[in-house]
Design an enzyme around this catalytic site. Structure first.
Site, PDB file in Angstrom:
ATOM      1  CE1 TYR A  27      -4.178  -1.273   0.308  1.00  0.00           C
ATOM      2  CE2 TYR A  27      -2.933  -3.303   1.504  1.00  0.00           C
ATOM      3  CZ  TYR A  27      -4.142  -2.778   0.611  1.00  0.00           C
ATOM      4  OH  TYR A  27      -5.340  -3.658   0.717  1.00  0.00           O
ATOM      5  N   PRO A 105       4.615  -5.217  10.942  1.00  0.00           N
ATOM      6  CG  PRO A 105       4.052  -7.573  10.739  1.00  0.00           C
ATOM      7  CD  PRO A 105       4.992  -6.459  10.204  1.00  0.00           C
ATOM      8  CE  LYS A 233       3.386   6.837   9.482  1.00  0.00           C
ATOM      9  NZ  LYS A 233       2.384   7.315   8.659  1.00  0.00           N
ATOM     10  CG  ASN A 237       0.004   6.938  12.333  1.00  0.00           C
ATOM     11  OD1 ASN A 237      -0.193   7.620  11.506  1.00  0.00           O
ATOM     12  ND2 ASN A 237       0.718   5.777  11.829  1.00  0.00           N
ATOM     13  CB  ALA A 281     -18.435  10.194  17.026  1.00  0.00           C
ATOM     14  CG  PHE A 285      -8.349   4.089  15.655  1.00  0.00           C
ATOM     15  CD1 PHE A 285      -7.766   3.083  15.572  1.00  0.00           C
ATOM     16  CD2 PHE A 285      -8.583   4.962  16.552  1.00  0.00           C
ATOM     17  CE1 PHE A 285      -7.026   2.643  16.583  1.00  0.00           C
ATOM     18  CE2 PHE A 285      -7.883   4.618  17.643  1.00  0.00           C
ATOM     19  CZ  PHE A 285      -6.902   3.592  17.861  1.00  0.00           C
ATOM     20  CB  CYS A 289      -1.039   2.696  10.314  1.00  0.00           C
ATOM     21  SG  CYS A 289      -0.003   2.275   8.930  1.00  0.00           S
ATOM     22  NE  ARG A 359      -3.030  -3.644   5.744  1.00  0.00           N
ATOM     23  CZ  ARG A 359      -1.875  -3.325   5.269  1.00  0.00           C
ATOM     24  NH1 ARG A 359      -0.825  -3.794   5.527  1.00  0.00           N
ATOM     25  NH2 ARG A 359      -1.807  -2.308   4.465  1.00  0.00           N
TER      26      ARG A 359
HETATM   27  P1  NAI Z   1       1.902  -4.040   2.790  1.00  0.00           P
HETATM   28  O1  NAI Z   1       2.102  -5.517   3.696  1.00  0.00           O
HETATM   29  O2  NAI Z   1       0.812  -3.896   2.082  1.00  0.00           O
HETATM   30  O3  NAI Z   1       3.356  -4.168   1.825  1.00  0.00           O
HETATM   31  C1  NAI Z   1       4.484  -4.614   2.465  1.00  0.00           C
HETATM   32  C2  NAI Z   1       5.167  -5.381   1.195  1.00  0.00           C
HETATM   33  O4  NAI Z   1       6.278  -5.838   1.472  1.00  0.00           O
HETATM   34  C3  NAI Z   1       4.503  -6.747   0.886  1.00  0.00           C
HETATM   35  O5  NAI Z   1       4.156  -6.942  -0.550  1.00  0.00           O
HETATM   36  C4  NAI Z   1       5.597  -7.985   1.115  1.00  0.00           C
HETATM   37  O6  NAI Z   1       5.462  -8.926   0.141  1.00  0.00           O
HETATM   38  C5  NAI Z   1       6.687  -7.128   0.940  1.00  0.00           C
HETATM   39  N1  NAI Z   1       7.854  -7.653   1.686  1.00  0.00           N
HETATM   40  C6  NAI Z   1       8.192  -7.904   2.929  1.00  0.00           C
HETATM   41  N2  NAI Z   1       9.215  -8.399   3.245  1.00  0.00           N
HETATM   42  C7  NAI Z   1       9.930  -8.349   1.974  1.00  0.00           C
HETATM   43  C8  NAI Z   1      11.114  -8.808   1.647  1.00  0.00           C
HETATM   44  N3  NAI Z   1      12.193  -9.306   2.538  1.00  0.00           N
HETATM   45  N4  NAI Z   1      11.694  -8.759   0.362  1.00  0.00           N
HETATM   46  C9  NAI Z   1      10.704  -8.097  -0.497  1.00  0.00           C
HETATM   47  N5  NAI Z   1       9.292  -7.634  -0.320  1.00  0.00           N
HETATM   48  C10 NAI Z   1       9.106  -7.858   0.997  1.00  0.00           C
HETATM   49  O7  NAI Z   1       2.504  -2.912   3.906  1.00  0.00           O
HETATM   50  P2  NAI Z   1       2.198  -1.436   3.795  1.00  0.00           P
HETATM   51  O8  NAI Z   1       0.768  -1.202   4.272  1.00  0.00           O
HETATM   52  O9  NAI Z   1       2.653  -1.025   2.293  1.00  0.00           O
HETATM   53  O10 NAI Z   1       3.140  -0.790   4.870  1.00  0.00           O
HETATM   54  C11 NAI Z   1       4.532  -0.673   4.554  1.00  0.00           C
HETATM   55  C12 NAI Z   1       5.168   0.215   5.676  1.00  0.00           C
HETATM   56  O11 NAI Z   1       4.601   1.369   5.621  1.00  0.00           O
HETATM   57  C13 NAI Z   1       4.658  -0.267   7.224  1.00  0.00           C
HETATM   58  O12 NAI Z   1       5.803  -0.010   8.039  1.00  0.00           O
HETATM   59  C14 NAI Z   1       3.696   0.505   7.626  1.00  0.00           C
HETATM   60  O13 NAI Z   1       3.602   1.002   9.066  1.00  0.00           O
HETATM   61  C15 NAI Z   1       4.168   1.834   6.812  1.00  0.00           C
HETATM   62  N6  NAI Z   1       2.755   2.634   6.600  1.00  0.00           N
HETATM   63  C16 NAI Z   1       1.656   2.222   5.808  1.00  0.00           C
HETATM   64  C17 NAI Z   1       0.585   3.029   5.564  1.00  0.00           C
HETATM   65  C18 NAI Z   1      -0.640   2.674   5.067  1.00  0.00           C
HETATM   66  O14 NAI Z   1      -1.359   3.290   5.084  1.00  0.00           O
HETATM   67  N7  NAI Z   1      -0.834   1.301   4.695  1.00  0.00           N
HETATM   68  C19 NAI Z   1       0.819   4.465   5.487  1.00  0.00           C
HETATM   69  C20 NAI Z   1       1.967   5.139   5.979  1.00  0.00           C
HETATM   70  C21 NAI Z   1       3.143   4.142   6.583  1.00  0.00           C
END
Ligand code: NAI
Length: 491
Positions: A27, A105, A233, A237, A281, A285, A289, A359
């Site tokens: 994402y 996570p 960050k 949040n 309200a 949430f 994150c 999620r």
């Molecule tokens: P996600 O779970 O959608 O994507 C993570 C991707 O990383 C997955 O496709 C997974 O297969 C890949 N991955 C994991 N380990 C790997 C490796 N060793 N080599 C290659 N690929 C690998 O997670 P998302 O939501 O994109 O979040 C990523 C980070 O960004 C987290 O730390 C989250 O807290 C942060 N974040 C997320 C937001 C959101 O709205 N989803 C907003 C701001 C920050």
């Protein structure tokens, strides 16, 4: 410091980033790098992931995530300067700058279980970079991580450095919100870049600043220390989640006293020191994150023996759980204290509108509670896939009786079919289309008395009451529902 960076940008001594790689096509990684490719046609962006299924989707017409505007950006850039693949080694080798955007996570095992951030994916990325990198690399931590995670990445990289290879590690947390990701990325409130306070660190900060300069004005790019950037960050949040829990706490008071939480939120938000945003309200949430970042903050405070600080932030997530439980109990109470064998139409399963992400969705929690009580659920969401809903509600976290739950849930693609013979409609996501439905038509095919529980406060409740729905929402009681309540509903 900013002056220094701007000077180094114009001095001609820059390395000039031509190739960017992003590990993690989720994402964050997917939309962020799509926008970088779109805004920086002079940079080649390679997004890689270990998941073959995910990359296949990024290379197809049906992207793995739904975000307004994303399809158009990907269509324009894919194959031009935006590439998705599973070839992590090659992408890392070719890149001048590498974003780490993998998931972080909460840990599900061992020390800090359920609270500490699980950094195993981050560490694997650092080790992979150390294994294959050649030349100088800027490694950018985009994932949300505990304070001082950049230091751990640096440690792993420097302990494995080969001759002729050097690194700079930066923190550049992402603030996009799902559902408005493209808008947030194109026009961010701010971009944080944390780096080491050394000439090399500042040069690396300058390179990343240069990328953002393609479309973000200088005054929105904030450079700070790596640790401040990482903590900012988590703090952001925590503050956002705290506002939701604060107004939700007030909503409980409103229901008990006869006040209306919308009016209170409006009045409070008019104070310019407080502001009106994030004062809606709701049933609570969700999302990947808020909960995990709050718990991470609590864990960090506890590890530092800051017990009061930990307790303070813990309460924000406790209040969220209370709100979801309160709403589920209210549904059961209104339905004459039993939902066993009753059919409830659930509108919305995503954790918020304009995303298919479930999620930590409050819908999972509320539905599980109702299923536990024996309700049959007819679920409709415009963007969440059937398999996702089924796996969320039958997972070990949601139930100890997956076979029983499977029999109780039915997924619909038409909301009008979902309400047929239902005792109640329960709104759990604020999708705009829910406001456009013909509720008179729905009422005509429902069991009577027909109930509607608006967990997102999005519908016109007066007209629903006029139609004949017994209507309940968060933070307000409707006096015209009183008759029905006194006829059996125990609130
Ligand atoms: P996600 O779970 O959608 O994507 C993570 C991707 O990383 C997955 O496709 C997974 O297969 C890949 N991955 C994991 N380990 C790997 C490796 N060793 N080599 C290659 N690929 C690998 O997670 P998302 O939501 O994109 O979040 C990523 C980070 O960004 C987290 O730390 C989250 O807290 C942060 N974040 C997320 C937001 C959101 O709205 N989803 C907003 C701001 C920050």
């Amino acid at each position: 410091r900013l002056t220094h960076i701007t000077t180094s940008l114009h001095s001609g001594s820059r390395m000039v980033v031509k190739n960017v790689c992003c590990i993690g096509a989720g994402y964050v990684g997917g939309p962020t790098c799509s926008v970088i490719a779109w805004k920086c046609p002079d940079i080649r962006v390679h997004v890689v992931d270990k998941s073959q299924a995910r990359i296949k989707q990024w290379n197809s017409d049906k992207l793995p995530i739904y975000e307004p505007g994303l399809d158009e950006v990907v269509k324009e850039c894919r194959g031009r300067n935006l590439f998705f693949s599973n070839d992590i080694d090659q992408a890392v080798r070719e890149a001048d700058l590498i974003f780490i955007s993998v998931n972080t996570p909460s840990k599900t095992y061992g020390i800090g279980k359920g609270r500490a951030a699980d950094l195993k994916h981050i560490e694997l990325c650092a080790r992979k970079i150390a294994e294959v990198a050649e030349g100088h690399k800027i490694v950018v931590e985009k994932s949300t991580v505990p304070v001082r995670a950049a230091e751990s990445i640096s440690h792993i990289l420097s302990a494995n450095t080969k001759p002729g290879v050097s690194y700079q590690v930066l923190s550049n947390p992402e603030f996009l919100a799902e559902g408005t990701a493209i808008e947030n990325l194109v026009n961010p409130d701010r971009v944080l870049i944390g780096g080491e306070e050394s000439a090399e660190g500042e040069a690396a900060v300058g390179e990343l600043t240069w990328i953002y300069h393609h479309w973000v004005p200088q005054h929105k790019i904030i450079t700070l220390s790596t640790w401040s950037s990482e903590l900012s960050k988590l703090a952001s949040n925590a503050f956002l989640a705290q506002r939701v829990s604060s107004i939700n706490a007030i909503s409980a008071l409103c229901e008990a006293t006869g006040a209306d939480v919308s009016q209170v939120a409006y009045a409070v938000g008019k104070d310019s020191r407080i502001g009106s945003k994030f004062l809606q309200a709701s049933v609570g949430f969700g999302g990947s994150c808020f909960q995990k970042d709050l718990l991470n903050l609590v864990y960090i405070a506890e590890c530092l023996n800051l017990h009061e600080v930990a307790m303070y932030w813990q309460q924000v997530t406790d209040m969220n759980e209370y709100q979801r439980t309160r709403f589920a109990k209210r549904i059961i109470g209104c339905l004459f204290n039993t939902v066993t064998d009753k059919t409830l139409a659930v509108f919305g399963f995503a954790f918020k509108k304009n995303t298919g992400d479930t999620r930590e969705s409050p819908a999972i929690f509320v539905c599980s509670h109702l299923l536990e009580e024996g309700a049959r659920l007819n679920i409709y969401d415009p963007k969440v896939e059937r398999q996702q809903i089924e796996s969320d509600l039958t997972s070990a976290r949601a139930t100890s009786e997956p076979e029983r739950v499977e029999k109780l849930i039915h997924i619909y693609t038409d909301p009008y079919q979902a309400v047929t013979d239902a005792h109640a409609i329960v709104i759990l996501t604020e999708w705009d289309e829910f406001k456009t439905y013909d509720y008179k038509k729905m009422l005509s095919v429902m069991k009577k008395p027909a109930f509607l529980f608006d967990g997102r406060k999005i519908l016109d409740h007066e007209s629903l009451i006029n139609l004949g729905f017994h209507t309940e929402t968060i933070g307000k009681r409707f006096t015209r529902n009183t008759l029905l309540r006194s006829s059996g509903g125990d609130l």
